[in-house]
Design a protein around this motif. Sequence first.
Motif, mmCIF file in Angstrom:
data_model
loop_
_atom_site.group_PDB
_atom_site.id
_atom_site.type_symbol
_atom_site.label_atom_id
_atom_site.label_comp_id
_atom_site.label_asym_id
_atom_site.label_seq_id
_atom_site.Cartn_x
_atom_site.Cartn_y
_atom_site.Cartn_z
ATOM 1 N N GLY A 35 -17.211 -6.340 -0.478
ATOM 2 C CA GLY A 35 -17.489 -5.318 0.524
ATOM 3 C C GLY A 35 -18.569 -5.809 1.469
ATOM 4 N N GLU A 36 -18.862 -5.023 2.488
ATOM 5 C CA GLU A 36 -19.864 -5.414 3.478
ATOM 6 C C GLU A 36 -20.737 -4.214 3.845
ATOM 7 O OE1 GLU A 36 -18.145 -7.303 6.900
ATOM 8 O OE2 GLU A 36 -16.569 -8.240 5.712
ATOM 9 N N HIS A 81 -12.863 -1.669 -0.010
ATOM 10 C CA HIS A 81 -11.421 -1.907 -0.122
ATOM 11 C C HIS A 81 -10.839 -0.923 -1.129
ATOM 12 C CE1 HIS A 81 -11.928 -5.636 2.135
ATOM 13 N NE2 HIS A 81 -12.994 -5.850 1.384
ATOM 14 N N ARG A 82 -9.745 -0.281 -0.730
ATOM 15 C CA ARG A 82 -9.108 0.713 -1.577
ATOM 16 C C ARG A 82 -7.697 0.267 -1.942
ATOM 17 N NH1 ARG A 82 -10.204 6.474 1.354
ATOM 18 N NH2 ARG A 82 -8.647 5.640 2.802
ATOM 19 N N PRO A 83 -7.176 0.704 -3.097
ATOM 20 C CA PRO A 83 -5.796 0.343 -3.456
ATOM 21 C C PRO A 83 -4.816 0.913 -2.445
ATOM 22 C CG PRO A 83 -6.667 2.026 -4.936
ATOM 23 C CD PRO A 83 -7.819 1.536 -4.124
ATOM 24 N N VAL A 84 -3.802 0.122 -2.124
ATOM 25 C CA VAL A 84 -2.863 0.535 -1.091
ATOM 26 C C VAL A 84 -1.989 1.694 -1.548
ATOM 27 C CG1 VAL A 84 -1.065 -1.134 -1.733
ATOM 28 C CG2 VAL A 84 -1.230 -0.368 0.627
ATOM 29 N N GLY A 85 -1.748 1.816 -2.868
ATOM 30 C CA GLY A 85 -0.928 2.910 -3.382
ATOM 31 C C GLY A 85 0.142 2.403 -4.322
ATOM 32 N N VAL A 86 1.265 3.106 -4.363
ATOM 33 C CA VAL A 86 2.382 2.686 -5.217
ATOM 34 C C VAL A 86 3.008 1.436 -4.616
ATOM 35 C CG1 VAL A 86 4.630 3.330 -6.147
ATOM 36 C CG2 VAL A 86 2.814 5.045 -5.976
ATOM 37 N N LEU A 106 -5.496 -10.418 -4.393
ATOM 38 C CA LEU A 106 -6.032 -9.078 -4.585
ATOM 39 C C LEU A 106 -5.987 -8.289 -3.285
ATOM 40 C CD1 LEU A 106 -7.497 -7.151 -6.611
ATOM 41 C CD2 LEU A 106 -9.646 -8.068 -5.693
ATOM 42 N N ARG A 107 -6.365 -8.927 -2.183
ATOM 43 C CA ARG A 107 -6.399 -8.245 -0.886
ATOM 44 C C ARG A 107 -5.008 -7.760 -0.452
ATOM 45 N NH1 ARG A 107 -10.927 -7.390 -1.765
ATOM 46 N NH2 ARG A 107 -12.761 -8.445 -0.870
ATOM 47 N N GLU A 108 -3.936 -8.427 -0.930
ATOM 48 C CA GLU A 108 -2.581 -8.006 -0.567
ATOM 49 C C GLU A 108 -2.283 -6.592 -1.068
ATOM 50 O OE1 GLU A 108 -0.171 -9.619 1.245
ATOM 51 O OE2 GLU A 108 -1.608 -11.222 1.703
ATOM 52 N N PHE A 109 -3.033 -6.133 -2.076
ATOM 53 C CA PHE A 109 -2.800 -4.806 -2.637
ATOM 54 C C PHE A 109 -3.924 -3.836 -2.303
ATOM 55 C CE2 PHE A 109 -0.077 -7.557 -5.083
ATOM 56 C CZ PHE A 109 1.072 -6.804 -5.236
ATOM 57 N N GLN A 110 -4.698 -4.163 -1.276
ATOM 58 C CA GLN A 110 -5.801 -3.310 -0.862
ATOM 59 C C GLN A 110 -5.738 -3.025 0.632
ATOM 60 O OE1 GLN A 110 -9.070 -5.827 -2.212
ATOM 61 N NE2 GLN A 110 -9.464 -4.462 -3.924
#
Length: 460
Positions: free
Chosen positions: A104-105, A120-125, A445-449
């Motif tokens: 985070g920043e 960063h938050r989870p993108v969802g299903v 990890l970022r692909e899902f956030q």
Amino acid sequence: MSTIVVADPATLEAVAEVPDQGVADARAAVDAAHAAFPAWARTAPRHRSEILHRAFELMLRDRAELAELISRENGKSLTDAAGEVTYAAEFFRWFAEEAVRPGGEYGEAPAGGVRTLVTHRPVGVAALVTPWNFPAAMITRKVGPALAAGCTAVLKPAAETPLTALAIAELLTEAGLPGGVVTVVTTSDASAVVGAWLADQRVRKISFTGSTAVGRVLLRHAADRVVNSSMELGGNAPFIVAEDADLDAAVAGAMIAKFRNGGQACTAANRFYVHATVAEEFVARFGTAVEKLTVGAAAGGADIGPLISAQALRRVTRTVDGAVAAGARISHQAATPSLPGHFYPPTVLVDVAPDAEILQDEIFGPVAPIVTWTDEAAMLEQVNATEYGLAGYVYSGDLSRAIRLGEAVEAGMVGINRGLVSDPSAPFGGVKQSGLGREGARDGLREFQETHYLSVAWPA
């Protein structure tokens, strides 16, 4: 309910049957994932990490059983299968560690009076769609980061290899994963199931590994709802051998890059570009190694197993027959067994023209076409004259030259004096029509956030 018969491609015998699920099951899986998402997203990163680490340990505990299962439904050798299980488990360990380092920043806006907070938050299903060639690793490479990020997932494995997916799902449950967080849907109607997921407004992510042709179709569907998309698609990897290369190392690397999983890998060396001054010696050494490969069923300890299907065998056979008809010559070939499975002999082709049709698309089989070169610029032009750009390999005795050549190859990953590029700690993915996004490393990890930014008023 109808079923899918899973057959061993080495013996053609039935291994097991699994449910042949449809659109209703696909929607029910999303129901479960959607219901489980709020609690899983709120789960402390440390707890998510502990579950993933336990899954890593369980995969290693069951490595022998999982390797045998992979060999039975996929056909690859037990050595390849055991290596895949170890590699697949590493994704759970890597993302267990990434789960507790979300990053985070925080900082002051340039104009003052405002603080910027970025998280960063989870993108969802997430809908995860995996192929048959690495039935364990392709799953953990997607499930690991999805769970670490706080996403829930619906997973469709290939119809040819559903058993490994179901076994991994059981291990995740044993590791403590709550119900509904990951649901496996086994189906012979992939387009209907995945289409239902992409049409469902609750699904916010599609991660697909497979052919470029199918990837294009999924991207068109994803565009309708602007679904976050990751695509690991086809490859056409060049394997470059310079005149100053260590030929022993180059041959050893070529055996890995070409024949891992019988050449049925998107990162497999597909086109060999060998400098004319060392081509004869390279072919002799490489060909000798190829002829020593044993071909047969995994249960018999063979080095190379069958192709996945009769269709795949016909396609590779046509490809080689076409190359020979166009002027290529089979210089070396391993022996094949008298078994009913889909076996094709590991083959080395020489006298291949730089514009030969066999160099245009993935062979996806144990065939190595060799082109000779003398002019580096012309060779690189040939190497990059493809719509694909997933992986490549370069061998040179001069490391600075090898790196320069590697940087000139239009691919997302290049092995420098080694025949393997995959690593959970490295970003896996391609350029051009070989895909979008990366798997592994922090990138995975970022692909899902989703990036979340708060602009906070701050008193002067």
